[in-house]
Design a protein around this motif. Structure first.
Motif, PDB file in Angstrom:
ATOM      1  N   GLU A   1       0.722  -0.642   0.272  1.00 56.82           N
ATOM      2  CA  GLU A   1      -0.227   0.187  -0.001  1.00 56.82           C
ATOM      3  C   GLU A   1       0.777   1.152   0.116  1.00 56.82           C
ATOM      4  O   GLU A   1       0.883   2.274  -0.586  1.00 56.82           O
ATOM      5  N   ALA A   2       2.010   0.786   0.680  1.00 64.45           N
ATOM      6  CA  ALA A   2       3.187   2.256   0.722  1.00 64.45           C
ATOM      7  C   ALA A   2       3.545   2.221  -0.661  1.00 64.45           C
ATOM      8  O   ALA A   2       3.937   1.980  -1.338  1.00 64.45           O
ATOM      9  N   PRO A   3       3.982   4.093  -1.231  1.00 60.53           N
ATOM     10  CA  PRO A   3       4.649   3.897  -1.925  1.00 60.53           C
ATOM     11  C   PRO A   3       5.951   3.696  -2.390  1.00 60.53           C
ATOM     12  O   PRO A   3       6.307   3.745  -0.432  1.00 60.53           O
ATOM     13  N   ILE A   4       6.512   3.650  -3.497  1.00 57.98           N
ATOM     14  CA  ILE A   4       8.063   2.189  -2.697  1.00 57.98           C
ATOM     15  C   ILE A   4       9.004   3.841  -3.968  1.00 57.98           C
ATOM     16  O   ILE A   4       8.511   4.706  -4.697  1.00 57.98           O
ATOM     17  N   LEU A   5      10.036   4.404  -3.262  1.00 60.48           N
ATOM     18  CA  LEU A   5      11.207   5.877  -4.008  1.00 60.48           C
ATOM     19  C   LEU A   5      11.894   4.988  -4.852  1.00 60.48           C
ATOM     20  O   LEU A   5      12.797   3.910  -3.622  1.00 60.48           O
TER      21      LEU A   5
ATOM     22  N   ALA B   1       6.092   2.425  -7.294  1.00 62.59           N
ATOM     23  CA  ALA B   1       7.318   3.342  -7.198  1.00 62.59           C
ATOM     24  C   ALA B   1       6.944   4.814  -7.613  1.00 62.59           C
ATOM     25  O   ALA B   1       6.942   4.685  -8.790  1.00 62.59           O
ATOM     26  N   THR B   2       8.655   5.476  -8.039  1.00 64.12           N
ATOM     27  CA  THR B   2       8.387   6.612  -8.125  1.00 64.12           C
ATOM     28  C   THR B   2       9.602   6.664  -8.389  1.00 64.12           C
ATOM     29  O   THR B   2      10.610   6.634  -7.164  1.00 64.12           O
ATOM     30  N   LEU B   3      10.564   7.529  -9.240  1.00 59.25           N
ATOM     31  CA  LEU B   3      12.336   7.454  -9.715  1.00 59.25           C
ATOM     32  C   LEU B   3      12.142   8.522  -9.749  1.00 59.25           C
ATOM     33  O   LEU B   3      12.208   9.321 -10.238  1.00 59.25           O
ATOM     34  N   LEU B   4      13.227   9.231  -8.453  1.00 62.57           N
ATOM     35  CA  LEU B   4      14.264   9.633  -8.521  1.00 62.57           C
ATOM     36  C   LEU B   4      15.864  10.030  -9.182  1.00 62.57           C
ATOM     37  O   LEU B   4      16.366   9.289  -8.403  1.00 62.57           O
ATOM     38  N   THR B   5      16.200  10.847 -10.406  1.00 63.13           N
ATOM     39  CA  THR B   5      17.077  10.858 -10.967  1.00 63.13           C
ATOM     40  C   THR B   5      18.307  11.974 -10.553  1.00 63.13           C
ATOM     41  O   THR B   5      17.809  12.569 -10.455  1.00 63.13           O
ATOM     42  N   TYR B   6      19.255  10.900 -10.048  1.00 62.84           N
ATOM     43  CA  TYR B   6      20.413  12.279  -9.668  1.00 62.84           C
ATOM     44  C   TYR B   6      21.245  12.247 -11.090  1.00 62.84           C
ATOM     45  O   TYR B   6      21.626  11.491 -11.681  1.00 62.84           O
ATOM     46  N   ASP B   7      21.269  13.034 -11.820  1.00 62.62           N
ATOM     47  CA  ASP B   7      21.894  14.112 -13.053  1.00 62.62           C
ATOM     48  C   ASP B   7      23.692  13.437 -12.528  1.00 62.62           C
ATOM     49  O   ASP B   7      24.600  13.895 -13.347  1.00 62.62           O
ATOM     50  N   GLY B   8      24.094  13.018 -11.814  1.00 61.10           N
ATOM     51  CA  GLY B   8      25.632  12.785 -11.956  1.00 61.10           C
ATOM     52  C   GLY B   8      26.015  11.296 -12.219  1.00 61.10           C
ATOM     53  O   GLY B   8      25.593  10.444 -12.946  1.00 61.10           O
ATOM     54  N   TRP B   9      26.797  10.578 -11.554  1.00 62.12           N
ATOM     55  CA  TRP B   9      27.974  10.183 -11.396  1.00 62.12           C
ATOM     56  C   TRP B   9      28.374   8.657 -10.255  1.00 62.12           C
ATOM     57  O   TRP B   9      27.820   9.507  -9.039  1.00 62.12           O
ATOM     58  N   GLY B  10      28.729   8.025  -9.967  1.00 58.39           N
ATOM     59  CA  GLY B  10      29.060   7.834  -8.515  1.00 58.39           C
ATOM     60  C   GLY B  10      27.933   6.493  -8.327  1.00 58.39           C
ATOM     61  O   GLY B  10      26.724   5.972  -8.905  1.00 58.39           O
TER      62      GLY B  10
ATOM     63  N   VAL C   1      10.123  10.743   6.388  1.00 57.08           N
ATOM     64  CA  VAL C   1       8.872  11.597   7.900  1.00 57.08           C
ATOM     65  C   VAL C   1       7.212  11.447   7.142  1.00 57.08           C
ATOM     66  O   VAL C   1       7.083  10.584   8.023  1.00 57.08           O
ATOM     67  N   ASP C   2       7.093  11.901   6.405  1.00 60.54           N
ATOM     68  CA  ASP C   2       5.998  12.155   5.933  1.00 60.54           C
ATOM     69  C   ASP C   2       5.112  11.166   4.852  1.00 60.54           C
ATOM     70  O   ASP C   2       4.268  11.057   4.997  1.00 60.54           O
ATOM     71  N   GLY C   3       5.537  10.176   4.214  1.00 66.58           N
ATOM     72  CA  GLY C   3       5.499   9.268   3.322  1.00 66.58           C
ATOM     73  C   GLY C   3       5.313   9.816   1.629  1.00 66.58           C
ATOM     74  O   GLY C   3       4.511   9.098   0.919  1.00 66.58           O
ATOM     75  N   ALA C   4       5.800  11.174   1.589  1.00 67.62           N
ATOM     76  CA  ALA C   4       5.614  11.759  -0.107  1.00 67.62           C
ATOM     77  C   ALA C   4       7.097  11.305  -0.200  1.00 67.62           C
ATOM     78  O   ALA C   4       7.880  12.134  -0.168  1.00 67.62           O
ATOM     79  N   VAL C   5       6.408  11.105  -1.810  1.00 68.26           N
ATOM     80  CA  VAL C   5       7.291  10.802  -2.866  1.00 68.26           C
ATOM     81  C   VAL C   5       7.815  12.171  -3.556  1.00 68.26           C
ATOM     82  O   VAL C   5       6.612  12.940  -3.896  1.00 68.26           O
ATOM     83  N   PRO C   6       8.572  12.305  -4.198  1.00 63.77           N
ATOM     84  CA  PRO C   6       8.693  13.927  -4.952  1.00 63.77           C
ATOM     85  C   PRO C   6       7.623  13.378  -6.667  1.00 63.77           C
ATOM     86  O   PRO C   6       7.459  12.126  -6.879  1.00 63.77           O
ATOM     87  N   PRO C   7       7.358  14.519  -6.657  1.00 62.68           N
ATOM     88  CA  PRO C   7       6.523  14.329  -7.826  1.00 62.68           C
ATOM     89  C   PRO C   7       7.638  13.089  -9.653  1.00 62.68           C
ATOM     90  O   PRO C   7       8.546  13.805  -9.452  1.00 62.68           O
ATOM     91  N   GLU C   8       6.288  12.458 -10.312  1.00 61.59           N
ATOM     92  CA  GLU C   8       7.122  11.710 -10.967  1.00 61.59           C
ATOM     93  C   GLU C   8       7.920  12.559 -11.934  1.00 61.59           C
ATOM     94  O   GLU C   8       7.972  14.170 -12.759  1.00 61.59           O
ATOM     95  N   GLY C   9       9.467  11.427 -12.248  1.00 60.98           N
ATOM     96  CA  GLY C   9      10.823  12.810 -13.131  1.00 60.98           C
ATOM     97  C   GLY C   9      11.147  13.794 -12.394  1.00 60.98           C
ATOM     98  O   GLY C   9      11.682  14.216 -12.852  1.00 60.98           O
TER      99      GLY C   9
END
Length: 488
Positions: free
Chosen positions: A403-407, A432-441, A460-468
């Motif tokens: 039920e919980a969103p996944i990051l 699921a929601t994907l957060l992209t780090y535009d870097g390396w490593g 803390v809040d269960g809030a995922v960032p906006p898609e994309g």
């Protein structure tokens, strides 16, 4: 913090049903935890949890899982327990907590940060193998039927040696078993739900936990995510492509930054010449002909440096090898884990049964990585060819229905868990929601204020960032790199 087939899926589902039916017996195996100050660091608490050696036989032989806890620094604002799932396979979560707080001050104040040593590693019934035998691995490059048979013999010999020294734990080190150990830990903690953070190979453990215990997941962050759905060809070639992508980024940096010891040169040509010398047995540590460097070792050292990434030291090291002069700063030796291949072989098995097929898979890796020639997976998975044990957790698309969103967090240029793995897993998990780090490593959580704050808000809040959502790249410097490591 930084540091399949349809029949296979059917086997997994059948095993899951059997284990679920016997779940009530677990209550007897999860007593209250006897927390004591850890001998190495009294600020951290240590304990053990008794779990079945074989979860298909919960009433049989048991082993002890070592666990650790950093209590929430603000008990009045405490939300619950946050499980740190280490990578590897075989990374020790107890050590991670002993050495530092893996999360921000905000998460440390709101959660008990807890972790464990996965079964077979660290303090949890560690696998014992002949160190000289493990170090005496064969050349993994294709060399015809005789060389392929030598690899097969070696893999069987190592497995038999580890089993003789340690017992049947070698056959039960898969991530489904580790996930079930975590749920025993949850029960011992007295938590109805837990939050989980997995790094690298720990993301496979997280996926297996969510698949088997969806109702127990309050939050799950998968950082630098492992794709368990790939067949043999896709696994090898995507791993090689990820390593080559990181090499290309290193080339771009060298062309732009005068701090690169190879600035103004054709970095790809320099590396190719070193690889040719290594292939002919002519490459060795500067000033020490007694320490030869093989071609696979050369590539492994390079993509180990991409984890940070530690471009500046890598360039200096390559120049020193080329010129046979001492490097101004030696590249750190990659961290090693006592034969973590044994755990990987419980989760994945290459479908390769001939020298010709192995040579073809190697050729495909070389096509995907014309400079690096191979990726992390290619330097590990060969050890599972003809592995003499049942595959416990066959590759499959995890059926995750929390039920919980996944990051999901992943770098755009990750040398070990390529960005296409992240997009694959994102598409496999509906919530699921994907957060992209535009870097390396390798490893994203603490790359920047953007990545850390997004993950913290989620926990803390269960809030995922906006898609994309994308977080900007932070240019690597010697001060913000991490210790190289070859694995997930």
């Amino acid at each position: 913090m930084r540091r399949g087939s349809a029949s296979g899926l059917g086997v997994l589902i059948a095993a899951t049903a059997t284990l679920a039916a016997s779940a009530p017996a677990l209550a007897e195996l999860a007593p209250q935890l006897d927390w004591r100050p850890c001998p190495e660091n009294a600020q951290v608490q240590c304990a053990t949890v008794q779990v079945p050696l074989d979860w298909a036989q919960p009433g049989g032989e048991t082993i002890e899982m070592a666990v650790a806890r950093r209590p929430a620094t603000d008990p009045g604002a405490r939300i619950g327990s946050l499980v740190y799932m280490p990578g590897g396979p075989g990374g020790t979560g107890v050590d991670a907590l002993l050495h530092e707080q893996p999360f921000s001050a905000e998460l440390a104040s709101r959660f008990d940060i807890v972790s464990y040593d996965p079964r077979g590693f660290g303090r949890s019934n560690p696998l014992q193998c002949d160190a000289e035998l493990v170090a005496d691995a064969p050349d993994i490059r294709p060399g015809g039927p005789a060389q392929f048979e030598e690899m097969r013999r070696y893999n069987r010999k190592v497995a038999d040696d580890c089993r003789r020294r340690t017992g049947p734990i070698i056959d039960h080190m898969d991530t489904v078993s580790v996930a079930r150990d975590i749920d025993a830990f949850r029960q011992a903690l007295g938590e109805q739900q837990i939050s989980l953070y997995g790094i690298s190979y720990g993301t496979l453990t997280g996926q297996m936990y969510a698949e088997n215990f969806p109702e127990r997941v309050r939050a799950l962050a998968l950082d630098s995510v492992f794709d368990h759905s790939l067949d043999t060809r896709a696994f090898f070639t995507t791993e090689a492509a990820a390593a080559e992508d990181s090499f290309r980024e290193f080339e771009k940096w060298c062309a732009q930054d005068q701090q690169c010891a190879l600035h103004g040169e054709d970095v790809g040509a320099v590396f190719d010449e070193l690889y040719k010398r290594a292939d002919s047995g002519e490459l060795h540590q500067p000033g020490d002909p007694g320490k030869p460097i093989g071609p696979v070792e050369l590539s492994s050292g390079a993509f180990g440096a991409f984890y940070g990434p530690d471009w500046q030291n890598l360039a200096a090291q390559l120049k020193a090898l080329r010129d046979q002069e001492p490097a101004p700063v030696a590249l750190a030796e990659p961290e090693t884990i006592p034969y973590n291949v044994a755990a990987f072989c419980n989760d994945w098995r290459p479908e390769i049964d001939s020298a010709e097929q192995y040579a073809e898979e190697w050729r495909k890796q070389n096509e995907a990585a014309p400079h690096m020639r191979v990726g992390v997976g290619g330097t590990v998975a060969w050890g599972c060819i003809d592995w003499p044990a049942q595959l416990q957790n066959p590759p499959h698309v995890p059926q995750i229905r929390t039920e919980a969103p996944i990051l999901i967090l992943n770098a755009l240029h990750d040398p070990a868990t390529g960005y296409n793995w992240a997009t694959n897993v994102d598409s496999q998990i509906e919530q699921a929601t994907l957060l992209t780090y535009d870097g390396w490593g390798h490893g994203v959580y603490d790359r920047s204020e953007c990545t850390t704050s997004a993950a913290d808000r989620y926990f803390v809040d269960g809030a995922v960032p906006p898609e994309g959502t994308h977080c900007a790249a932070v240019p690597p410097t010697p001060d913000n790199t991490i210790k190289p490591y070859v694995g997930w």
